[in-house]
Design a protein around this motif. Structure first.
Motif, short mmCIF file in Angstrom:
data_model
loop_
_atom_site.label_atom_id
_atom_site.label_comp_id
_atom_site.label_asym_id
_atom_site.label_seq_id
_atom_site.Cartn_x
_atom_site.Cartn_y
_atom_site.Cartn_z
N LEU A 43 0.83 -1.21 0.00
CA LEU A 43 0.00 0.00 0.00
C LEU A 43 0.86 1.26 0.00
CD1 LEU A 43 -2.73 1.50 0.35
CD2 LEU A 43 -2.44 1.18 2.82
N ALA A 44 1.89 1.30 0.85
CA ALA A 44 2.70 2.51 1.00
C ALA A 44 3.44 2.85 -0.30
CB ALA A 44 3.70 2.33 2.13
N MET A 45 4.02 1.86 -0.94
CA MET A 45 4.78 2.11 -2.17
C MET A 45 3.86 2.59 -3.29
SD MET A 45 7.96 1.71 -1.62
CE MET A 45 8.57 1.61 -3.30
N ASN A 46 2.72 1.93 -3.45
CA ASN A 46 1.81 2.33 -4.52
C ASN A 46 1.21 3.71 -4.26
OD1 ASN A 46 2.24 0.02 -5.95
ND2 ASN A 46 0.31 -0.95 -5.45
N ALA A 47 0.86 4.00 -3.01
CA ALA A 47 0.29 5.30 -2.67
C ALA A 47 1.31 6.42 -2.91
CB ALA A 47 -0.18 5.31 -1.21
N MET A 48 2.57 6.17 -2.55
CA MET A 48 3.60 7.18 -2.74
C MET A 48 3.78 7.52 -4.22
SD MET A 48 7.68 6.92 -1.89
CE MET A 48 7.90 5.77 -3.27
N TRP A 49 3.82 6.49 -5.06
CA TRP A 49 4.03 6.74 -6.49
C TRP A 49 2.79 7.36 -7.14
CZ3 TRP A 49 8.21 7.40 -9.06
CH2 TRP A 49 9.39 6.79 -8.64
N PHE A 50 1.60 6.97 -6.68
CA PHE A 50 0.40 7.59 -7.27
C PHE A 50 0.34 9.07 -6.89
CE2 PHE A 50 -4.05 8.74 -7.71
CZ PHE A 50 -4.36 8.17 -8.93
N SER B 2 -6.56 1.04 -15.18
CA SER B 2 -7.00 -0.05 -14.31
C SER B 2 -7.73 -1.11 -15.12
CB SER B 2 -7.91 0.50 -13.21
OG SER B 2 -8.34 -0.54 -12.36
N LEU B 3 -8.61 -0.68 -16.01
CA LEU B 3 -9.35 -1.62 -16.86
C LEU B 3 -8.40 -2.45 -17.72
CD1 LEU B 3 -11.93 -2.74 -18.17
CD2 LEU B 3 -11.92 -0.74 -19.68
N VAL B 4 -7.48 -1.77 -18.39
CA VAL B 4 -6.56 -2.48 -19.29
C VAL B 4 -5.66 -3.44 -18.52
CG1 VAL B 4 -4.60 -2.18 -20.87
CG2 VAL B 4 -6.57 -0.66 -21.03
N SER B 5 -5.11 -2.97 -17.40
CA SER B 5 -4.20 -3.83 -16.63
C SER B 5 -4.93 -5.01 -16.01
CB SER B 5 -3.50 -3.01 -15.55
OG SER B 5 -4.42 -2.44 -14.65
N ASP B 6 -6.17 -4.82 -15.54
CA ASP B 6 -6.94 -5.93 -14.97
C ASP B 6 -7.27 -6.97 -16.03
OD1 ASP B 6 -6.85 -4.68 -12.55
OD2 ASP B 6 -8.88 -3.86 -12.64
N VAL B 7 -7.71 -6.51 -17.19
CA VAL B 7 -8.03 -7.45 -18.27
C VAL B 7 -6.77 -8.18 -18.73
CG1 VAL B 7 -8.85 -7.62 -20.65
CG2 VAL B 7 -10.06 -6.16 -19.03
N LEU C 280 -2.46 -0.83 -7.16
CA LEU C 280 -2.38 0.30 -8.09
C LEU C 280 -1.20 0.20 -9.05
CD1 LEU C 280 -3.20 3.40 -5.83
CD2 LEU C 280 -4.31 2.87 -8.00
N SER C 281 -0.41 -0.86 -8.94
CA SER C 281 0.83 -0.90 -9.71
C SER C 281 0.60 -0.88 -11.23
CB SER C 281 1.67 -2.11 -9.32
OG SER C 281 0.91 -3.29 -9.39
N GLY C 282 -0.44 -1.55 -11.70
CA GLY C 282 -0.74 -1.50 -13.13
C GLY C 282 -1.07 -0.09 -13.58
N VAL C 283 -1.85 0.63 -12.76
CA VAL C 283 -2.17 2.02 -13.04
C VAL C 283 -0.91 2.87 -13.01
CG1 VAL C 283 -3.43 4.05 -12.22
CG2 VAL C 283 -4.51 1.81 -12.16
N LEU C 284 -0.02 2.61 -12.06
CA LEU C 284 1.20 3.40 -11.93
C LEU C 284 2.09 3.25 -13.15
CD1 LEU C 284 2.13 2.74 -8.19
CD2 LEU C 284 1.00 4.73 -9.18
N ALA D 122 -0.61 -7.22 -15.49
CA ALA D 122 -1.14 -5.89 -15.20
C ALA D 122 -0.08 -4.82 -15.43
CB ALA D 122 -1.64 -5.84 -13.75
N HIS D 123 1.16 -5.10 -15.03
CA HIS D 123 2.24 -4.12 -15.20
C HIS D 123 2.50 -3.84 -16.68
CE1 HIS D 123 4.03 -5.37 -11.02
NE2 HIS D 123 2.85 -4.80 -10.95
N VAL D 124 2.63 -4.89 -17.45
CA VAL D 124 2.92 -4.72 -18.88
C VAL D 124 1.73 -4.06 -19.58
CG1 VAL D 124 3.42 -5.90 -21.04
CG2 VAL D 124 4.53 -6.65 -18.92
N GLY D 125 0.52 -4.50 -19.26
CA GLY D 125 -0.66 -3.91 -19.88
C GLY D 125 -0.79 -2.44 -19.57
N GLY D 126 -0.56 -2.07 -18.31
CA GLY D 126 -0.63 -0.66 -17.93
C GLY D 126 0.42 0.18 -18.63
N LEU D 127 1.65 -0.35 -18.72
CA LEU D 127 2.74 0.40 -19.36
C LEU D 127 2.45 0.63 -20.84
CD1 LEU D 127 5.54 1.67 -19.18
CD2 LEU D 127 6.51 -0.58 -19.62
#
Length: 288
Positions: free
Chosen positions: A158-165, A189-194, A208-212, A265-270
């Motif tokens: 949570l802390a790492m994702n919140a900091m980067w967002f 979020s949609l793209v990374s989840d799918v 939140l990492s995919g969004v990040l 999720a990471h690759v999809g978000g990027l």
């Protein structure tokens, strides 16, 4: 590079103020006198065009122009409350994430997590049974397509994702507005989840990492096409995030016992972030 003529002006025009401005901006120039006129030269046609535009905006005849621009007053750094007010969408997303973290007990309360997961599920003994996504969507549970970004497993996650967002979200909200940040957040979020669903199948994932990675890719490509201070990330940030992505893809993190990584999720978000950065940066460049 050969010198290009910027403009010719009568000798009666005082260029001293404008020349001082060019010196402060570290613009290379030369002024010559030809046929009863003063001629301003700079190296390169592109720079010449920029200097012409700068001269058109120069307040000719204003004796106080030099003093006003020589040492602009340092604006006080806004306080935390002011930063929250200026970054409302960023703050609201983080507030929602914190609320869900409390409700789910940071990933330990499965009876609550099931309402935010990509697929509904039931736990029977040592087994978890997922409800087909189509059934949940048919029942009107469309929020599941984006809600996994609010789930976090552990305080460090949570802390790492919140900091980067907080870092990336504020940049985009300041440059492109809160509505754009909200649209990008939900879209990534949609793209990374799918992407994660098609990569791993029925599984429990969140964060939140995919969004990040989407926000990071958006800022990175946008900045390369249409440079702006808001999207200028500290040196090495993009390289560090890409190296971390490659390490996760290698399976090393999972092998060391730190849990499964949502690589899809990471690759999809990027990829999605690079695409939106390409479109947004190209449009911003055209407007300039």
């Amino acid at each position: 590079m050969s010198a290009v003529e910027v403009m010719r002006l009568p000798l009666t025009v005082d260029l001293s103020g404008f020349v001082a401005l060019l010196q402060r901006l570290e613009v290379p120039y030369r002024v010559s006198e030809e046929s009863g006129e003063q001629v301003l030269w700079v190296p390169g046609a592109q720079l010449a065009e920029q200097v012409r535009g700068l001269y058109e905006r120069f307040p000719e005849g204003d004796p106080h122009f030099q003093l006003q621009h020589e040492a602009p007053p340092q604006a006080p750094r806004p306080g935390f409350i002011a930063q929250l007010n200026a970054s409302r969408i960023t703050s609201l997303v983080l507030l929602a994430t914190l609320v869900v973290a409390v409700l789910t007990n940071l990933g330990d309360n499965f009876s609550t997590i099931r309402w935010f997961s990509f697929q509904d599920f039931q736990i029977q003994g040592d087994y978890i049974y997922f409800t087909p996504l189509a059934e949940s969507l048919a029942a009107g549970q469309w929020w599941r397509l984006v809600s996994p970004m609010l789930i976090h497993f552990g305080i460090l996650h949570l802390a790492m994702n919140a900091m980067w967002f907080w870092e990336l979200g504020r940049r985009i909200e300041a440059r492109q507005g809160g509505l754009m940040l909200l649209a990008l957040t939900l879209g990534f979020s949609l793209v990374s989840d799918v992407a994660q669903y098609f990569t791993s199948g029925a599984s429990l994932f969140g964060g939140l990492s995919g969004v990040l990675y989407g926000l990071l890719g958006h800022c990175w490509v946008f900045q390369r096409l249409a440079p702006c201070p808001a999207y200028r990330l500290p040196p090495g940030v993009m390289a560090m995030m890409l190296i971390w992505l490659l390490v996760c893809l290698s399976g090393l993190i999972t092998a060391l016992g730190f849990g499964a990584i949502a690589n899809g999720a990471h690759v999809g978000g990027l990829v999605a972030g690079c695409a939106t950065g390409l479109v947004g940066g190209a449009l911003a460049r055209l407007r300039r």
